[in-house]
Design a protein around this motif. Structure first.
Motif, short mmCIF file in Angstrom:
data_model
loop_
_atom_site.label_atom_id
_atom_site.label_comp_id
_atom_site.label_asym_id
_atom_site.label_seq_id
_atom_site.Cartn_x
_atom_site.Cartn_y
_atom_site.Cartn_z
N LYS A 169 0.82 -1.21 0.00
CA LYS A 169 0.00 0.00 0.00
C LYS A 169 0.86 1.26 0.00
N SER A 170 1.83 1.31 0.88
CA SER A 170 2.66 2.51 0.96
C SER A 170 3.53 2.66 -0.28
N HIS A 173 1.39 3.96 -3.23
CA HIS A 173 1.12 5.41 -3.11
C HIS A 173 2.35 6.21 -3.51
N ARG A 174 3.51 5.84 -3.00
CA ARG A 174 4.73 6.56 -3.33
C ARG A 174 5.06 6.47 -4.82
N LYS A 176 3.00 6.07 -7.38
CA LYS A 176 2.12 6.94 -8.16
C LYS A 176 2.54 8.40 -8.02
N THR A 177 2.87 8.80 -6.80
CA THR A 177 3.28 10.17 -6.56
C THR A 177 4.56 10.50 -7.32
N PRO A 191 -0.66 13.01 -7.11
CA PRO A 191 -0.46 11.70 -7.74
C PRO A 191 -1.00 11.63 -9.17
#
Length: 203
Positions: A169-170, A173-174, A176-177, A191
Motif C-alpha cells: 500500500k505505501s 502510493h509513493r 504513483k506520486t 499523484p
C-alpha cells in the motif's frame, strides 16, 4: 490432458517443474500475448517486445523450480520478470550508447531530421510517460505493474512480491506520486491517476 482443474496454471506448472515441455507450451500459448502487450506498451517497439517476451519465458523454464504463483496464476511472476528483463535491456543499451559516443563522428551527410519530425512528435506523451516510468526504482515499477495494470489486489501483489500488504500500500502510493512528479514536473504530492496511466499507454 483435459480441461478443468488439470489445466490450471498451478496444475500445469507442477508438470513443468518435472520437465514437461508440453505443459510449458500450453502455458506459453496462454500467457504469451499478455506478456508481449506489456513489453510493447513499455518499449514501444514490436521487435524488442518480442525479444523480451522470449527471454521471459526462457527464464520461466530455466528457473521453473523457483516460480511463484499468485492465486494459482503465473502471470504476476511473468510480468515482474519482464520488468527486470527490460531494465537489464535498457542498462545494456545505455552502455552501448556510451560506447558509441566515444567513437569519432560520421562524415556530415544530408539532413534527414525533417523526415522524422512528424513521427517524433506523434507519440510524445507516451514517450514521456515511458521515460518517467523507467526513472522509477524497480520496486515502484513492479507494484504499479501488478496493482494498476493487472488490477491485482493488495494481497495478491504482496504474495507475488513476497512483502507485507502494508508495504504494498505505501509503496503503491509513493510510486504513483513519484511517477506523477516525474511525468508532469509539478507538485510531487500530486499523484498520477490510474486512468491517466492507461490512457497514456505507459504500461
Amino acid at each position: 490432458m483435459s480441461g478443468g482443474s488439470e489445466s490450471t496454471d498451478e496444475a500445469l506448472w507442477l508438470l513443468v517443474v518435472n520437465g514437461d515441455g508440453d505443459a510449458f507450451g500450453r502455458l506459453f500459448d496462454r500467457h504469451r500475448d499478455r506478456v508481449l502487450r506489456h513489453a510493447l506498451s513499455i518499449l514501444g517497439s514490436a521487435h524488442q517486445a518480442e525479444d523480451i517476451t522470449a527471454i521471459v519465458f526462457y527464464e520461466a523454464w530455466r528457473r521453473r523450480e523457483y516460480v511463484r504463483m499468485v492465486n494459482g496464476s503465473i502471470v504476476a511472476w511473468l510480468l515482474v520478470t519482464a520488468n527486470n528483463t527490460i531494465r537489464n535491456h535498457n542498462r545494456q543499451r545505455r552502455r552501448y550508447e556510451a560506447f558509441l559516443d566515444q567513437l569519432p563522428p560520421p562524415a556530415v551527410g544530408a539532413d534527414v531530421a525533417d523526415e522524422f519530425a512528424d513521427s517524433a512528435g506523434r507519440d510524445a506523451e507516451a514517450t514521456a510517460l515511458r521515460a518517467a516510468f523507467w526513472r522509477l526504482k524497480p520496486r515502484d515499477r513492479d507494484v504499479l505493474t501488478l496493482c494498476v495494470v493487472e488490477g491485482l489486489s493488495i494481497r495478491q501483489a504482496a504474495s507475488a512480491l513476497a512483502i507485507a500488504e502494508g508495504t504494498v500500500k505505501s509503496r503503491l502510493h509513493r510510486a504513483k506520486t513519484r511517477l506523477g512528479a516525474l511525468y508532469r514536473g509539478l507538485d510531487p504530492d500530486r499523484p498520477l491517476t490510474d486512468q491517466t496511466l492507461h490512457q497514456g499507454r505507459i504500461l
